[in-house]
Design a protein around this motif. Structure first.
Motif, PDB file in Angstrom:
ATOM      1  N   MET A 348       0.856  -1.193   0.000  1.00 35.35           N
ATOM      2  CA  MET A 348       0.000   0.000   0.000  1.00 35.35           C
ATOM      3  C   MET A 348       0.887   1.237   0.000  1.00 35.35           C
ATOM      4  N   GLU A 349       1.924   1.213  -0.841  1.00 37.82           N
ATOM      5  CA  GLU A 349       2.949   2.241  -0.776  1.00 37.82           C
ATOM      6  C   GLU A 349       2.522   3.619  -1.265  1.00 37.82           C
ATOM      7  N   SER A 350       1.493   3.680  -2.109  1.00 38.12           N
ATOM      8  CA  SER A 350       1.213   4.970  -2.764  1.00 38.12           C
ATOM      9  C   SER A 350      -0.271   5.194  -2.992  1.00 38.12           C
ATOM     10  N   GLY A 351      -0.593   6.439  -3.340  1.00 37.58           N
ATOM     11  CA  GLY A 351      -1.982   6.776  -3.673  1.00 37.58           C
ATOM     12  C   GLY A 351      -2.422   5.960  -4.881  1.00 37.58           C
ATOM     13  N   TRP A 352      -1.507   5.788  -5.822  1.00 38.54           N
ATOM     14  CA  TRP A 352      -1.808   5.001  -7.015  1.00 38.54           C
ATOM     15  C   TRP A 352      -2.213   3.575  -6.618  1.00 38.54           C
ATOM     16  N   ARG A 353      -1.449   2.994  -5.682  1.00 43.64           N
ATOM     17  CA  ARG A 353      -1.698   1.606  -5.293  1.00 43.64           C
ATOM     18  C   ARG A 353      -3.064   1.462  -4.620  1.00 43.64           C
ATOM     19  N   ILE A 354      -3.432   2.487  -3.826  1.00 36.08           N
ATOM     20  CA  ILE A 354      -4.744   2.441  -3.156  1.00 36.08           C
ATOM     21  C   ILE A 354      -5.847   2.428  -4.217  1.00 36.08           C
ATOM     22  N   SER A 425      -0.927  -8.111 -12.911  1.00 34.53           N
ATOM     23  CA  SER A 425      -1.692  -6.877 -12.956  1.00 34.53           C
ATOM     24  C   SER A 425      -0.767  -5.734 -12.597  1.00 34.53           C
ATOM     25  N   ASP A 426      -0.408  -4.955 -13.525  1.00 36.40           N
ATOM     26  CA  ASP A 426       0.349  -3.704 -13.442  1.00 36.40           C
ATOM     27  C   ASP A 426       1.862  -3.819 -13.495  1.00 36.40           C
ATOM     28  N   ARG A 427       2.492  -4.920 -13.055  1.00 32.24           N
ATOM     29  CA  ARG A 427       3.954  -4.997 -13.189  1.00 32.24           C
ATOM     30  C   ARG A 427       4.343  -6.292 -13.872  1.00 32.24           C
ATOM     31  N   GLU A 428       5.360  -6.206 -14.734  1.00 31.99           N
ATOM     32  CA  GLU A 428       5.809  -7.411 -15.439  1.00 31.99           C
ATOM     33  C   GLU A 428       6.867  -8.161 -14.650  1.00 31.99           C
ATOM     34  N   ASP A 444       3.022   0.740 -20.175  1.00 29.86           N
ATOM     35  CA  ASP A 444       4.331   0.622 -20.805  1.00 29.86           C
ATOM     36  C   ASP A 444       5.233   1.601 -20.041  1.00 29.86           C
ATOM     37  N   PHE A 445       5.947   1.075 -19.041  1.00 29.48           N
ATOM     38  CA  PHE A 445       6.714   1.952 -18.149  1.00 29.48           C
ATOM     39  C   PHE A 445       7.855   2.668 -18.872  1.00 29.48           C
ATOM     40  N   ARG A 446       8.438   1.983 -19.842  1.00 29.76           N
ATOM     41  CA  ARG A 446       9.537   2.613 -20.580  1.00 29.76           C
ATOM     42  C   ARG A 446       9.026   3.831 -21.345  1.00 29.76           C
ATOM     43  N   ALA A 478       9.479  -3.426 -11.976  1.00 28.47           N
ATOM     44  CA  ALA A 478       9.300  -3.107 -13.399  1.00 28.47           C
ATOM     45  C   ALA A 478       9.113  -1.604 -13.652  1.00 28.47           C
ATOM     46  N   PRO A 479       8.290  -0.884 -12.841  1.00 28.67           N
ATOM     47  CA  PRO A 479       8.142   0.540 -13.152  1.00 28.67           C
ATOM     48  C   PRO A 479       9.444   1.327 -12.960  1.00 28.67           C
ATOM     49  N   ALA A 480      10.227   0.952 -11.934  1.00 26.88           N
ATOM     50  CA  ALA A 480      11.480   1.680 -11.714  1.00 26.88           C
ATOM     51  C   ALA A 480      12.464   1.406 -12.856  1.00 26.88           C
ATOM     52  N   GLY A 482      11.769   0.376 -15.978  1.00 28.67           N
ATOM     53  CA  GLY A 482      11.279   0.934 -17.246  1.00 28.67           C
ATOM     54  C   GLY A 482      11.363   2.454 -17.284  1.00 28.67           C
ATOM     55  N   ARG A 483      10.942   3.104 -16.198  1.00 28.39           N
ATOM     56  CA  ARG A 483      10.929   4.576 -16.198  1.00 28.39           C
ATOM     57  C   ARG A 483      12.348   5.139 -16.252  1.00 28.39           C
ATOM     58  N   LYS A 484      13.267   4.446 -15.620  1.00 30.00           N
ATOM     59  CA  LYS A 484      14.665   4.879 -15.640  1.00 30.00           C
ATOM     60  C   LYS A 484      15.223   4.728 -17.062  1.00 30.00           C
ATOM     61  N   ASP A 506      11.463   4.187  -2.833  1.00 30.14           N
ATOM     62  CA  ASP A 506      10.562   3.035  -2.691  1.00 30.14           C
ATOM     63  C   ASP A 506       9.111   3.404  -2.994  1.00 30.14           C
ATOM     64  N   PHE A 507       8.902   4.473  -3.729  1.00 27.23           N
ATOM     65  CA  PHE A 507       7.559   4.928  -4.132  1.00 27.23           C
ATOM     66  C   PHE A 507       6.778   5.573  -2.986  1.00 27.23           C
ATOM     67  N   THR A 508       7.399   5.804  -1.803  1.00 22.89           N
ATOM     68  CA  THR A 508       6.623   6.422  -0.722  1.00 22.89           C
ATOM     69  C   THR A 508       6.963   7.909  -0.601  1.00 22.89           C
ATOM     70  N   SER A 532      10.776  12.236 -10.729  1.00 24.57           N
ATOM     71  CA  SER A 532      10.370  11.265  -9.715  1.00 24.57           C
ATOM     72  C   SER A 532       9.572  10.132 -10.366  1.00 24.57           C
ATOM     73  N   HIS A 533       9.878   8.906  -9.986  1.00 22.24           N
ATOM     74  CA  HIS A 533       9.197   7.754 -10.596  1.00 22.24           C
ATOM     75  C   HIS A 533       7.751   7.613 -10.158  1.00 22.24           C
ATOM     76  N   ASN A 534       7.330   8.387  -9.125  1.00 22.19           N
ATOM     77  CA  ASN A 534       5.887   8.410  -8.867  1.00 22.19           C
ATOM     78  C   ASN A 534       5.495   9.692  -8.125  1.00 22.19           C
ATOM     79  N   ASP A 535       4.187   9.884  -8.015  1.00 22.96           N
ATOM     80  CA  ASP A 535       3.661  11.117  -7.420  1.00 22.96           C
ATOM     81  C   ASP A 535       4.023  11.254  -5.951  1.00 22.96           C
ATOM     82  N   GLU A 581       0.794  10.135 -17.005  1.00 25.48           N
ATOM     83  CA  GLU A 581      -0.230   9.274 -16.411  1.00 25.48           C
ATOM     84  C   GLU A 581       0.186   7.799 -16.408  1.00 25.48           C
ATOM     85  N   CYS A 582      -0.105   7.140 -15.279  1.00 24.69           N
ATOM     86  CA  CYS A 582      -0.002   5.684 -15.209  1.00 24.69           C
ATOM     87  C   CYS A 582      -1.394   5.241 -14.743  1.00 24.69           C
ATOM     88  N   ASN A 583      -2.075   4.506 -15.578  1.00 23.15           N
ATOM     89  CA  ASN A 583      -3.476   4.199 -15.302  1.00 23.15           C
ATOM     90  C   ASN A 583      -3.616   3.157 -14.182  1.00 23.15           C
TER      91      ASN A 583
HETATM   92  O1  AHR Z   1       3.519  -0.287 -10.497  1.00 21.68           O
HETATM   93  C1  AHR Z   1       2.990   0.979 -10.558  1.00 21.68           C
HETATM   94  C2  AHR Z   1       3.664   1.872  -9.576  1.00 21.68           C
HETATM   95  O2  AHR Z   1       3.600   1.344  -8.283  1.00 21.68           O
HETATM   96  C3  AHR Z   1       3.077   3.246  -9.437  1.00 21.68           C
HETATM   97  O3  AHR Z   1       3.503   4.123 -10.392  1.00 21.68           O
HETATM   98  C4  AHR Z   1       3.578   3.623  -8.100  1.00 21.68           C
HETATM   99  O4  AHR Z   1       2.982   4.760  -7.548  1.00 21.68           O
HETATM  100  C5  AHR Z   1       3.209   2.371  -7.409  1.00 21.68           C
HETATM  101  O5  AHR Z   1       3.434   2.264  -6.157  1.00 21.68           O
END
Ligand code: AHR
Length: 628
Positions: A348-354, A425-428, A444-446, A478-480, A482-484, A506-508, A532-535, A581-583
């Motif tokens: 539950m690290e982020s708003g996105w994850r919630i 679901s969401d990470r490869e 597609d994180f890249r 995967a998001p770290a 790909g985004r990097k 760590d996305f927090t 930043s790799h996330n919000d 945006e990351c859906n």
């Molecule tokens: O895997 C998606 C990522 O994981 C989101 O971008 C990040 O906020 C989350 O914690």
């Protein structure tokens, strides 16, 4: 009571409207010759091909025709540009003139045809099939992961030539096509650090005869070759014919496509003309299935559908060997019991994850699926334990958001042995055998990283330099990764941008703030950009920058990924500069995939969601309707 005159007026008005509607429909029908309502169809699809000399393209059209045939309310018009980009642009114009409702286009030359596709996309939906265009001006792309196919072909070349290595000729398709570049990159990456070397690269433009001619003239002077890697099967056949002419039958040929027709590579492999091939499903069937959803204005249409490729060295094993395909669908239950999905969330690290979690739970409820939801609290060991528990419980499908890319081989093998399909679901994941999982649904994180960098480049002022601090997401996730990677791909050649520090986060929000505060202590106002790799980490960084006495969004450009509501708020007040945006709303697509599986449908390997970007301006408008 309506008076007589009023009644007459209403009657006349109704007659006038009816006449006007009739006239309009006549005009429409005369403009659209194929679309008379009395022949009883609803949708007209235009299919534009750059050539029909490749067996793969013929197979693509056959699939389209077959699938259209299942729908009485659909018609299709095909065009063949006979390898001329000008002709293909003309063909598209003609199709538009016929009043098509949706265009399916496959390209050889994206540079020449991207403007045509972009302009059609302003008026009607466009599905790009097989080989892509540049940019995002299309509704849906259906194709394969070309870099992955290239990599697999490279691994196969290593296997074939063994430890002593050998010399390779690479026969590429049309220069400038992303497919060519990606297949080539994958192949080259895979043969790196080996004794294999590419001694010659040629452009056979996807064509058999050209490839044959080029190879004959080159091989006459250069006999020392062990393998030809042909990026499609038409060129592989050209290579075979060239080798025959020169009596060089000992040379291996690896192709791509796997079409099952007379000169298709499946036949060529079974006749030992090719050493092996990698299927590149034409996607005609999927294009029509999605075309229907698009035309029916279904929600949640993805941006990309990536189809699974198989290695073929013995065509009799195609689809039959479990090692060649992922776990089959859960067997249909004779009772009315709901489908059971075990879902191991990463944490539950982020708003996105919630938002992601809520979307999965809500969608399961709506779909009548029984969801066994568990939270692994950022522990890979716990996530593995949860998956094992789901296997024991004999759930119908397992879904999870893998904490990191690696370390899943064993548990996924166990799931496959138990016959339970796994949806990422969401990470490869990065495992030795990609049939250990059934489908990936996410971003597609890249590309997200590339989007962030492209925007930054647009902002750069002449003569300025832009030292960057990067706040990375969870290590090896995967998001770290790909985004990097995507961000670097775009900025690496531009000296204006330099990576001052790339910090492991760590996305927090907490860690974003701590890392940024420490970076400011070390670098002070030298920092011009934060990526930043996330919000959440970006929001933490904003607080640290303010504490340091600088103005976020003004003294320091801040770019973030996710575009949650909190980020849009920060954008709208100028503290954040740009958000990719990351859906997070992946639940409905996950449940659709579960249902499709249970109905025996084959899932695409990857379903890549549609995403956008937000500037400070666009965030103000988007904020009101943002769901998370
Ligand atoms: O895997 C998606 C990522 O994981 C989101 O971008 C990040 O906020 C989350 O914690």
């Amino acid at each position: 009571m309506i008076g007589r005159n009023a009644f007459r007026f209403i009657l006349l008005f109704a007659l006038f409207i009816a006449a006007a509607l009739l006239l309009r429909s006549c005009i429409l029908n005369s403009e659209n010759p194929g679309k008379e309502s009395d022949i009883g169809y609803k949708y007209l699809i235009g299919v534009s091909q750059p050539n029909l000399s490749e067996p793969w393209r013929v197979a693509m059209n056959e699939e389209i025709e077959q699938e259209v045939g299942k729908h009485g309310d659909m018609r299709v018009i095909f065009t063949d540009a006979a390898q001329s980009s000008d002709q293909q642009a003309q063909d598209v114009k003609k199709l538009m003139g016929y009043g098509i409702d949706l265009l399916i286009i496959s390209l050889d030359d994206p540079v020449a045809l991207t403007p045509t596709v972009s302009s059609v996309y302003k008026d009607i939906p466009v599905i790009v099939l097989g080989r892509g265009v540049a940019g995002y001006d299309y509704t849906l792309y259906v194709g394969t992961d070309d870099e992955m196919i290239g990599r697999k072909a490279g691994e196969f070349a290593r296997e074939t030539l063994g430890a002593s290595g050998g010399k390779i000729v690479e026969m590429q398709g049309l220069a400038g096509s992303p497919t060519v570049e990606e297949r080539s990159k994958g192949f080259r990456d895979a043969i790196q650090d080996s004794k294999l070397s590419i001694v010659q690269t040629m452009n056979g433009d996807w064509q058999r005869d050209l490839s044959e001619d080029l190879l004959v003239s080159w091989l006459k002077e250069n006999h020392d070759v062990d393998l030809i890697f042909a990026q499609n099967e038409a060129m592989a056949l050209g290579a075979y014919r060239a080798l025959q002419k020169l009596n060089m039958n000992h040379v291996n040929i690896i192709g791509i496509d796997g079409v099952n027709s007379e000169n298709g590579s499946l036949q060529l492999v079974s006749k030992n003309k090719l050493t092996g091939t990698f299927t590149s499903p034409p996607g005609g069937k999927e294009a029509i299935q999605y075309a229907i959803d698009i035309l029916n204005k279904e929600k949640g249409i993805p941006k990309k559908i990536i189809l699974r490729s198989q290695k073929i060295t013995d065509p009799s094993t195609l689809n039959s060997e479990s090692s060649n395909s992922p776990s089959p669908a859960p067997s249909p239950d004779q009772t009315d019991a709901p489908l059971v999905v075990g879902f191991a969330q990463v944490g539950m690290e982020s708003g996105w994850r919630i938002a992601h979690t809520k979307s999965v739970i809500d969608a399961a409820k709506e779909a009548g699926v029984e969801l066994l939801y568990e939270n692994a609290e950022q522990s890979q060991d716990k996530q593995i334990e949860l998956i094992r528990r789901f296997i024991k419980q004999k759930v119908d499908v397992i879904a999870f958001s893998p904490k990191t890319e690696t370390g899943w081989d064993e548990v996924l093998k166990e799931a496959k042995e138990a016959g339970i399909p796994v949806i990422l679901s969401d990470r490869e994941v990065n495992v030795s055998d990609d049939t250990l999982w059934t489908a990936y649904i996410g971003s597609d994180f890249r590309e997200e990283g590339r989007r962030a960098a492209r925007w930054l480049i647009q902002q750069a002022e002449e003569g300025e330099s832009y030292p960057i601090v990067e706040l990375q997401g969870t290590q090896h996730s995967a998001p770290a990764v790909g985004r990097k990677q995507g961000f670097r791909e775009v900025i690496q050649t531009d000296k204006t941008f330099m990576m001052l520090e790339s910090l492991q986060g760590d996305f927090t929000k907490k860690q974003g703030k701590e890392l940024m505060a420490a970076a400011l202590e070390r670098q002070g106002s030298k920092i011009k950009v934060v990526y930043s790799h996330n919000d959440d980490m970006a929001l933490g960084a904003i607080e640290a920058i303010e504490d340091f006495g600088l103005r976020p969004g003004k003294d320091i450009i801040i770019i973030s990924v996710d575009a949650t509501k909190s980020a849009l708020k920060a954008l709208s007040i100028g503290k954040l500069s740009f958000a990719v945006e990351c859906n997070a709303l992946l639940g409905p697509q996950l449940m659709k995939a579960v249902k499709d599986l249970s109905e025996g449908k084959e899932l695409p390997m990857k379903i890549i969601t549609s995403e956008g970007v937000f500037t400070q301006e666009s965030a103000k408008t988007a904020l009101a309707s943002r769901e998370y």
